[in-house]
Design a protein around this motif. Structure first.
Motif, mmCIF file in Angstrom:
data_model
loop_
_atom_site.group_PDB
_atom_site.id
_atom_site.type_symbol
_atom_site.label_atom_id
_atom_site.label_comp_id
_atom_site.label_asym_id
_atom_site.label_seq_id
_atom_site.Cartn_x
_atom_site.Cartn_y
_atom_site.Cartn_z
ATOM 1 N N ARG A 7 68.430 3.397 8.816
ATOM 2 C CA ARG A 7 69.422 4.266 9.460
ATOM 3 C C ARG A 7 69.308 4.180 10.964
ATOM 4 N NH1 ARG A 7 71.719 7.536 5.694
ATOM 5 N NH2 ARG A 7 73.347 7.619 7.276
ATOM 6 N N THR A 8 70.443 4.017 11.619
ATOM 7 C CA THR A 8 70.468 3.915 13.074
ATOM 8 C C THR A 8 69.746 5.098 13.705
ATOM 9 O OG1 THR A 8 72.549 2.729 12.914
ATOM 10 C CG2 THR A 8 71.993 3.651 15.055
ATOM 11 N N SER A 9 69.983 6.279 13.177
ATOM 12 C CA SER A 9 69.309 7.465 13.708
ATOM 13 C C SER A 9 68.171 7.876 12.790
ATOM 14 C CB SER A 9 70.304 8.621 13.825
ATOM 15 O OG SER A 9 69.597 9.837 14.012
ATOM 16 N N PRO A 10 67.012 8.231 13.360
ATOM 17 C CA PRO A 10 65.900 8.662 12.511
ATOM 18 C C PRO A 10 66.185 9.994 11.827
ATOM 19 C CG PRO A 10 65.343 8.925 14.828
ATOM 20 C CD PRO A 10 66.655 8.207 14.779
ATOM 21 N N TYR A 11 67.242 10.682 12.230
ATOM 22 C CA TYR A 11 67.531 11.979 11.641
ATOM 23 C C TYR A 11 68.474 11.878 10.444
ATOM 24 C CZ TYR A 11 65.378 13.108 16.039
ATOM 25 O OH TYR A 11 64.516 13.134 17.082
ATOM 26 N N SER A 12 68.923 10.657 10.122
ATOM 27 C CA SER A 12 69.760 10.491 8.937
ATOM 28 C C SER A 12 68.839 10.332 7.720
ATOM 29 C CB SER A 12 70.645 9.247 9.089
ATOM 30 O OG SER A 12 71.455 9.367 10.241
ATOM 31 N N LEU A 40 74.983 11.490 0.357
ATOM 32 C CA LEU A 40 74.092 11.706 1.504
ATOM 33 C C LEU A 40 74.246 10.639 2.581
ATOM 34 C CD1 LEU A 40 70.802 12.881 -0.275
ATOM 35 C CD2 LEU A 40 72.596 14.265 0.793
ATOM 36 N N SER A 41 74.975 9.567 2.289
ATOM 37 C CA SER A 41 75.225 8.527 3.294
ATOM 38 C C SER A 41 76.510 7.812 2.930
ATOM 39 C CB SER A 41 74.056 7.528 3.334
ATOM 40 O OG SER A 41 73.850 6.952 2.065
ATOM 41 N N ASP A 42 77.183 7.282 3.956
ATOM 42 C CA ASP A 42 78.401 6.497 3.748
ATOM 43 C C ASP A 42 79.412 7.185 2.841
ATOM 44 O OD1 ASP A 42 77.397 4.563 5.370
ATOM 45 O OD2 ASP A 42 77.084 3.060 3.822
ATOM 46 N N SER A 43 79.569 8.491 2.979
ATOM 47 C CA SER A 43 80.440 9.180 2.025
ATOM 48 C C SER A 43 81.892 8.739 2.180
ATOM 49 C CB SER A 43 80.296 10.693 2.164
ATOM 50 O OG SER A 43 81.097 11.178 3.210
#
Lengths: 304, 304, 304, 304
Positions: free
Chosen positions: D100-105, D274-277
Motif C-alpha cells: 500500500r502506498t500509504s502505511p495507514y491503508s 477494505l481496498s480498491d472498493s
C-alpha cells in the motif's frame, strides 16, 4: 532560396543537383539526415540574437517579459505595465485572444485588447508580446504588437507557423504540451523557411503523470535543446507552476539552467483575475523576483 | 508510540480512543485526511536537518555527494575520493550493489565494494553513501556505510523501507521513475514510522515522452514537495541528464530551485567506466561545477 | 440560442436570467459545473448517430474508413478505393493536405488530392474523409469531401474548430497527443456551439514513455470518454501502432472495447508509400482484418 | 549453465570462449545485442505454456484468475471462490500481503490470509495466485500458494526476482508503473536465469497524464511485447480502470488483442471492501463478463 541572418541560402535536398550553382553570393545548406536544417546549429554555430524593438534576446542580458495573463481593462494593463517596468522587465506580455480549453471560459478582449496593450507600451516604452490564434488577425498584430506569440496548442499548427514566417515579426514559439524538444525545433523550421529568423523557443511545461504541478517544466529538455539549435530559449515558469508559491523557484532554476528569457504572469490583483488567477504574481512579488534574478544572473556572467 | 525528532509521539487514527492518554510526555499526532502524517509538515513546521557524520543536510550549506556510479577498484575509488574532497564535496557516493535493468550488465563488487568505500572514507574523512538492494545485507551496510541509499526501483519496496527504518542509519530515498512526489513522501512515512527520522528525499527524474534526456528531472515536483514535507531534498542531475554536457546546468538549476543536496557521478576516466559512462563527470569538470555551485549558493544566502 | 439534434436550445450560464424565457419551443440547457455542456450526456442521454452520406456512425454497425495515408496519384487512390470497398469498408480516407512535423517531409497534393479522392468516391460510392489544415481551404472541402477530419495537432486549434462548426459538414475530431479525453470533448464543444452536432471523436494514441509503439492507444480513455459524451467514438489503430504487425490486434481491441468506427491506413504497396510506410496495411491484410472485425462484431451484437 | 524448458543451456557472453564446449547435450545460447536472451524469442520460437496445477496458461484457453483484491475473512474468500468457480474462473486470486502506498491503508492479513486462500482452494479446486512482498515469506508461499505474483512496485526488485527464480513456482510478473515493456521482459530474464521458466508477464497499466482512468492500460505495449518474447501475457483490467464500469470493456479489449490470461478483482460486496472498493466486480457482473469473454474467445479460435 532564401536570405537568413544576412546570408543567401540555397536549401538543397541531398538528391538535388546543386553542384553547378555558380553564384558566389549563395551559401549552400545541404540537407542533413536531421529533419531540420535552418534551425539547427550545424551550419550556424553562433547563437542567434533576436531583437524586439531595442530589446535583444539571446545576448548577455536575461530578458524578462511580464504582464497579465489576459488583458482585462485599460487600467489593469497600464497599472501592470508601469509596475513591471519599474521592477525591471524589458517586455510587456498580455493576452488579447485567449485560447481556452473550454468555450465557456473568458476568451479575451480581442483587437480591443491589442489596442490597450499598444497604449500601455507607448506609455512605458516596453515592446509588446501577445498571442495570435488566427492568421486572419495578422494585420492587427502587425499594427499593435512587437513580438507575436504562438501558443502551446498551436505549436504544430503549420498554417499559422508559415504565416508568421511571412509576417516577419519576431516570434515567441511555445512548445506543445505533448511535443518533444526536437519537434519544437522542427516547428521553428517552418518559420525560418519563410525567411523569418527571429524566433525564440519557449519551454512551458509538458504533460506528465505528476500532479503537484500543473505541467512539468522540462528544464532538461531546454538544456538539451540549446545544444541542438542556435535559437534563444525562453522559459515560462507561470503555467507549469499553476501555483504562485512555485513561480520564483522555477524562474530561478530556468535562469540557472541557461534561459535567455523569462515569461512571467503579473496581475495587480491576482485573486480577481479572469484567468489563471492561481499563478499570477502580485507586482510586489514580481519586483522581489526581479531582484533575485538579477542576483543570480550576476554570478552567471549575465545581467537581468 | 514512537520517538521522533526528540518528541514522544502517539500515532492515533481518527477513530481510536486517544483522549484518555494521560502521559504528559506524549505528543499526540492525530491522523489527518492526508495519507501521510509524520513526513508531512502540519505537525512539524521547522525543516528537518539530517546529520551524516559531521555533515548536516537541510541546513544553510548545499551538501554535495560525489563519486563513481560503481566502485570498480580500490585505486579508482580512492582517486575519485581524493579529487572530490579537494573540489569541495562533503560526502563520497559509490555503488557496490548495482540494480541493473539487464542481468547481463555489471552488477557491482558487492561487500568488497563497501570495504573499498570504507577505506576511501577513512583516508579522506568523507562519509559514505551507498545503495542497498537487499535487506539481508543490512549488517554490511551498518558496518561500512554512513548513509544508506534506497534507489528508484525500490522506492515502493515497502519491506526494504521498513527495514531501513529499523536500521536507524540516515537514508537517501530516491523517487521511483513512475511515482508522484506525494508517493515519495508516503514511502518516507514507512521509514519514519519505524522511528527513523533521518530521511533525505531525492528527485532523480521521471519517465516522460521526452527523448533528448534520459529522464525528465522534475524540478517543479521537488519545489512542490518542499511545501508538503519537512524533510530535506536532494537532486540527482546525473541520471536524468544521461549526457555529461547537461549535468552542470541541471545541477545549477536544482540548487537555484532550493535543493539541499546534490548527488553527482564522478569517474577518473568516464570513457572506460563499467556503468553510466556517458554521464559521469571528470574530476576537472566536477571541480568547475563545485565553483559554480558555490557562486550560486552565495547569492541565494547559502554556502556550498 | 442554437438548434442541435432537432431541438431549440438556449445556453444559459448559471448566473443568467433565463427563468423568464417563455418560448415553449426552447429547451433550456443550464450550464453545469462541467466545462462542457452540449457534448456531455447529461442533457442528451441517447447516443448520437452521425450520418455521412448513407453511412451511419454510432449505430449498430461498426463503420470502417480505410485508404492511403496520403493521396499520391489517381491510380494509387482508385486501386485502394476499389480494394477497401470490396473488403467491406464504408468510407474512403486519404490525406491531401498532410501535417508533417518536418517541413521537408511530403506535404501532400493539396486540392489536386481532394479531386482524386472525389473521383475515387464517385467510382466506388464510398464517401470521403480527409483532413483539413487551414480554414481557408473550406470551399474545396465543402466541394470534394464528405467528412472533414481535424488532426491531432489541431485538436485545440479553436479557430479551425469554430470554422468547421460553421461549415456544417460531419467532423472527425482527433485527440491531441498531449490532451486528455475531457479536453477532446471540450474541443468538440466548440464545434457543437456553432450548431454542428455531427462530430465523431477519435482516439489515436497519446504520448507516453513507452517506446515499443509509436503512441499509446488509450483504449481506457475511449471507454471512459463514452461515459462522458453522447458522441460516437472512432479508434485509429494505425498511427499508435507504427508497425503493420500491431494494427490488427489494436483494431480488434478497439472494437471489443466499443469503438463505433475504425480508421485504417491501406496502401497498394506500403513499402513505397510516401508517408507512414511502416504502418499501412496491404489490401490483402485489410481484407483479412475486415473478416476478423465482422466476426468480432457479431458476438458483440453489432455488425461491420 | 542451466536447464530451461527441457534444454541444457550454456549462457555464453560474446567474448567468452565457448567454442570448445564438447558436451553434445548442451545447447549454447549466445548473447545477442539485446539485453535479454532467455526471455526473448530468438532462440525459442514456440510460445511457452505455463502450468499452474492443471491450468495451462499460454494455450488455446484464455485463463481467468478472479477473486478479491484483499483477503478479508474466511467467509468473504470462500464465497467469492465458489462464485468465480461457478462463473468459469480457472484460478483464485487474492491478496494476503498488500503493498500500500500509504502505511495507514489496510496491509492485509499476512500468512493468515494465505491459509484462508489455501482452504478456499481446497474447497473449489482452484489453484491460488497471491502476491509476495518479502523474500523472507518464501516458505509460506511455497506451502499455500500455486502461483506467486510479483507486483508492479516490485517489478524491478531484482532481489525478489532472483529469489522467485530459485523458488521455482510459477510467477505472475507485473509491469511497473513507470517501466517499458522491454524492461518487463528484462525483469523476467532475472527469473529465468535461475532456471525457472514458468513466468507469465502482466500488463496492468502505466502512468500517463490521462486522468479519466487510474492508469493507462497499454494494450499496444502488450501486443508489441508478444512479438519480443515467448512468454504468455496476462492483462489486469481492474487496476487501470479504477472504476467498475470500465472493467468489462478493458477485459474484452485485452482478450481481443491476444491476452492469454485475465486477472479480475471480484468481491461479494464491493462497496464495503477494505481496498480498491471502486473497481471490484460483483459476482453477478463477473459472471456476465465470463459469458462475454467466452463469446469473444470463440470467434478468435480460443476458449475461455
Amino acid at each position: 532560396f532564401l536570405n537568413l541572418y544576412g546570408k543567401n541560402l540555397a536549401l538543397a535536398w541531398p538528391d538535388s543537383e546543386v553542384e553547378n550553382i555558380r553564384d558566389p553570393s549563395i551559401e549552400i545548406v545541404v540537407k542533413t539526415k536531421r529533419s531540420y536544417v535552418l534551425a539547427g546549429n550545424e551550419w550556424k554555430k553562433d547563437p542567434t540574437k533576436v531583437n524586439v524593438g531595442k530589446v535583444e534576446i539571446g545576448g548577455k542580458k536575461v530578458v524578462v517579459a511580464a504582464g497579465p495573463c489576459a488583458v482585462e481593462s485599460e487600467e489593469q494593463t497600464e497599472t501592470v505595465a508601469r509596475e513591471v517596468k519599474k521592477a525591471g522587465a524589458s517586455l510587456l506580455r498580455g493576452g488579447a485572444y485567449k485560447p481556452r480549453t473550454s468555450p465557456y471560459s473568458f476568451q479575451g478582449l480581442g483587437e480591443e485588447g491589442l489596442k490597450i496593450l499598444k497604449k500601455a507600451s507607448e506609455q512605458t516604452g516596453l515592446p509588446v508580446v501577445s498571442e495570435i490564434l488566427d492568421a486572419r488577425d495578422r494585420d492587427a498584430f502587425a499594427r499593435y504588437v512587437d513580438m507575436v506569440q504562438i501558443g502551446a496548442r498551436n505549436s504544430q499548427n503549420f498554417t499559422l507557423l508559415r504565416e508568421m514566417g511571412k509576417l516577419g515579426k519576431p516570434v515567441l514559439l511555445k512548445r506543445g504540451l505533448g511535443n518533444t524538444v526536437e519537434e519544437l525545433i522542427q516547428s521553428a523550421e517552418y518559420i525560418l523557411m519563410e525567411g523569418n529568423g527571429n524566433v525564440v523557443l519557449c519551454e512551458r511545461g509538458i504533460r506528465t503523470f505528476e500532479k503537484s504541478t500543473r505541467f512539468t517544466l522540462d528544464i532538461g529538455g531546454m538544456v538539451a535543446g540549446k545544444l541542438m539549435t542556435h535559437l534563444p530559449f525562453c522559459a515560462d515558469p507561470s503555467h507549469p507552476a499553476g501555483k504562485r508559491e512555485l513561480v520564483h523557484s522555477l524562474a530561478l532554476a530556468s535562469v540557472a539552467a541557461g534561459a535567455d528569457m523569462l515569461l512571467i504572469e503579473v496581475h495587480p490583483k491576482p485573486e480577481v483575475a479572469l484567468s489563471d488567477s492561481e499563478q499570477q504574481l502580485t507586482p510586489e512579488s514580481f519586483s522581489l523576483l526581479m531582484e533575485r534574478v538579477r542576483g543570480l544572473a550576476s554570478v552567471l556572467g549575465r545581467s537581468a
